[in-house]
Structure formats: structure tokens, C-alpha cells
Write a protein that holds these residues in place. Structure first.
Motif, short mmCIF file in Angstrom:
data_model
loop_
_atom_site.label_atom_id
_atom_site.label_comp_id
_atom_site.label_asym_id
_atom_site.label_seq_id
_atom_site.Cartn_x
_atom_site.Cartn_y
_atom_site.Cartn_z
N TYR A 164 6.21 -2.41 -2.61
CA TYR A 164 4.78 -2.34 -2.19
C TYR A 164 4.42 -0.78 -2.54
CZ TYR A 164 0.32 -0.75 0.14
OH TYR A 164 -0.79 -0.48 0.68
N LEU A 165 5.48 0.11 -2.06
CA LEU A 165 5.25 1.58 -2.47
C LEU A 165 5.03 2.05 -3.83
CD1 LEU A 165 7.18 3.19 0.42
CD2 LEU A 165 4.73 3.08 0.28
N SER A 166 6.01 1.34 -4.59
CA SER A 166 6.37 1.49 -6.24
C SER A 166 4.80 1.12 -6.82
CB SER A 166 7.22 0.65 -6.67
OG SER A 166 8.70 1.02 -6.06
N GLY A 167 4.33 -0.19 -6.41
CA GLY A 167 3.21 -0.72 -6.74
C GLY A 167 2.03 0.34 -6.60
N CYS A 168 2.11 1.16 -5.65
CA CYS A 168 0.94 2.13 -5.14
C CYS A 168 1.16 3.41 -6.19
CB CYS A 168 0.95 2.45 -3.69
SG CYS A 168 0.39 1.14 -2.46
N GLY A 169 2.43 3.45 -6.88
CA GLY A 169 2.45 4.76 -7.66
C GLY A 169 3.68 5.66 -7.03
N VAL A 170 4.21 5.27 -6.05
CA VAL A 170 5.07 6.38 -5.33
C VAL A 170 6.22 6.27 -6.31
CG1 VAL A 170 6.35 6.73 -3.45
CG2 VAL A 170 4.22 5.85 -3.18
#
Length: 253
Positions: A164-170
Motif C-alpha cells: 500500500y505504501l509503495s503504491g502511495c509513492g513511498v
């Protein structure tokens, strides 16, 4: 599963190995049996077997039938970070129960690891992780506030936080892992359903962005009868840290 046929064959064999359908020491189906099962020519089947040999899952060759040598498959960096992705790759069913998510002042230890001032706001996440419905790991994670606040819009029981965080650009580019053994505390025993004083494998992890900015710090505690860790190294490559379901190996003749 989509993708080239040889990848699907390899993935199915990995699943069967990790699930114990093909235990360590057992022979794989023959090339002709796999060709018949998949409606494939020998090319994709041989490519799939070559992949598993390169991963160290099977041995044999030169006229000998392939034999299962290990149930531990190498994992890319992002798979190790994600318990959910790792479990699925092993053919297991991941699960999680979010016990707490809260905004709090950083503890002295978390502040030191994350490069924050004492008391600076962070997000703390406490989850119980499951393998096939069995409690396997306690995850105590502290995120820096700009990253952790994103989780208040996410159902942490729905799947991988890292995905999820990777998908948010983190940016989750690097991680440092420290593995040791600890005695289970009272809360650990209650959550994992283990006896007081039992030993646990602890993984402490600091994840950073590509430019070295710390993102999260986690103290994860595993039941060693369910999960183990392996270090693989060679003179040609940097050591690789692998996590695997705990199994009892069968001696090779």
C-alpha cells in the motif's frame, strides 16, 4: 496466474514444495509427466526446472531425476519486506489482525533509530501475522509521521502495508536487518499462544529511502517452529537474507 508458461510451471512446483506436497528428498514428476499435465513441450518445462535448480530448490540432472533439496526459495528485496507477499510466494495463506494503530510521541529507541527528536510524532502499528490461520509473528512497527499518517486511510487487515505504501509513492529502497533470539514476554505469549519463557526469533529492521532517510523501524518476533531465517552468500555476490517456513529436512542418501 498469468505470465509465460515456464513461470507458471515453476510457480506451481514452488507451491507444491513449500506446502509439503513435494517434501525435501522426494522426486519431482518427470519431464514427460509435467509436459502432459501442462500441455507443454519440453522447452518450457526444462526452463522451469532450470529456474528451480538455480534457486536451490531442486537438485539432480545429467540423467538423474530432479529431487527436492530445499523448501526455501530466494526472495527479492521487496518480498522480504512484505510478509504477505512472501507467504503467498511460499504457497501459504497470509493473514493479519491489527491490534493497534496510533499517533504517539517517538520513544527514545525509535527516535534514535529514525533520526528524530525525542517525542516527535510517529505512527505505531501493532499487528499479529498469521500463516494459514496460525499466529506466526508479532509486528511492532514505528513509521515516521509523513509516512505513517497514510495508514489511517488504509485497512491494515486487508493486506500488505508495504504494498500500500509503495503504491502511495513511498520510497522503500534499503533496509538493515538484525536477527537475534529473545525470550517471549507476557504479551508475546498471549498473542502467539506459546508457553511462558519460550524463545522467539527477533528481526529488527530499519527501512530507508534511496537517499538514506529513515522511513520505519520494526521489531518483529517470530515463532521459530513456524519460520526460520537463512543467510546465503558467495564470493560473487553480496549475502542474501532469506525467510522460510520452518521444516525438518530429510537427509540425502
Amino acid at each position: 496466474m498469468d505470465g509465460p508458461l515456464h513461470e507458471r510451471v515453476a510457480a506451481d512446483l514452488r507451491r507444491r514444495i513449500s506446502a509439503g506436497e513435494l517434501p525435501v528428498g522426494s522426486a519431482l514428476p518427470s519431464e514427460s509427466q509435467l509436459c502432459e499435465q501442462w500441455g507443454a513441450s519440453r522447452g518450457p518445462v526444462r526452463q522451469a526446472l532450470a529456474t528451480l535448480r538455480a534457486e536451490g530448490l531442486i537438485g539432480g540432472g545429467r540423467g538423474r531425476p530432479p529431487v527436492v533439496r530445499s523448501s526455501t526459495a530466494p526472495q527479492p528485496f521487496e518480498t522480504f519486506l512484505s510478509f504477505s507477499r512472501w507467504a503467498r510466494q511460499m504457497g501459504r495463506t497470509p493473514g493479519q489482525r491489527t491490534l493497534e494503530i496510533a499517533r504517539r510521541p517517538a520513544s527514545p529507541q525509535a527516535a534514535d533509530v529514525l533520526g528524530l527528536d525525542d517525542g516527535e510524532p510517529v505512527v505505531q502499528l501493532l499487528r499479529l501475522r498469521l500463516l494459514d490461520g496460525v499466529p506466526a509473528m508479532i509486528e511492532r512497527t514505528t513509521f515516521v509521521w509523513p509516512v505513517g499518517r497514510l495508514l489511517f486511510d488504509f485497512d491494515c487487515d486487508s493486506g500488505s502495508v508495504f504494498a500500500y505504501l509503495s503504491g502511495c509513492g513511498v520510497d522503500l529502497s534499503t533496509a538493515r536487518h538484525t536477527i537475534d533470539a529473545v525470550t517471549a514476554g507476557e504479551d508475546d505469549c498471549a498473542l502467539l499462544g506459546i508457553a511462558p519463557g519460550a524463545a522467539l526469533l527477533r528481526e529488527r529492521r530499519r527501512t530507508s529511502s534511496a537517499d538514506g532517510e529513515p522511513v520505519e523501524y520494526s521489531d518483529d518476533r517470530y515463532r521459530p517452529d513456524l519460520v526460520s531465517f537463512t543467510i546465503e552468500n558467495s564470493q560473487q555476490a553480496l549475502p542474501a537474507l532469506l525467510r522460510s517456513p520452518a521444516v525438518t529436512a530429510v537427509p540425502h542418501p
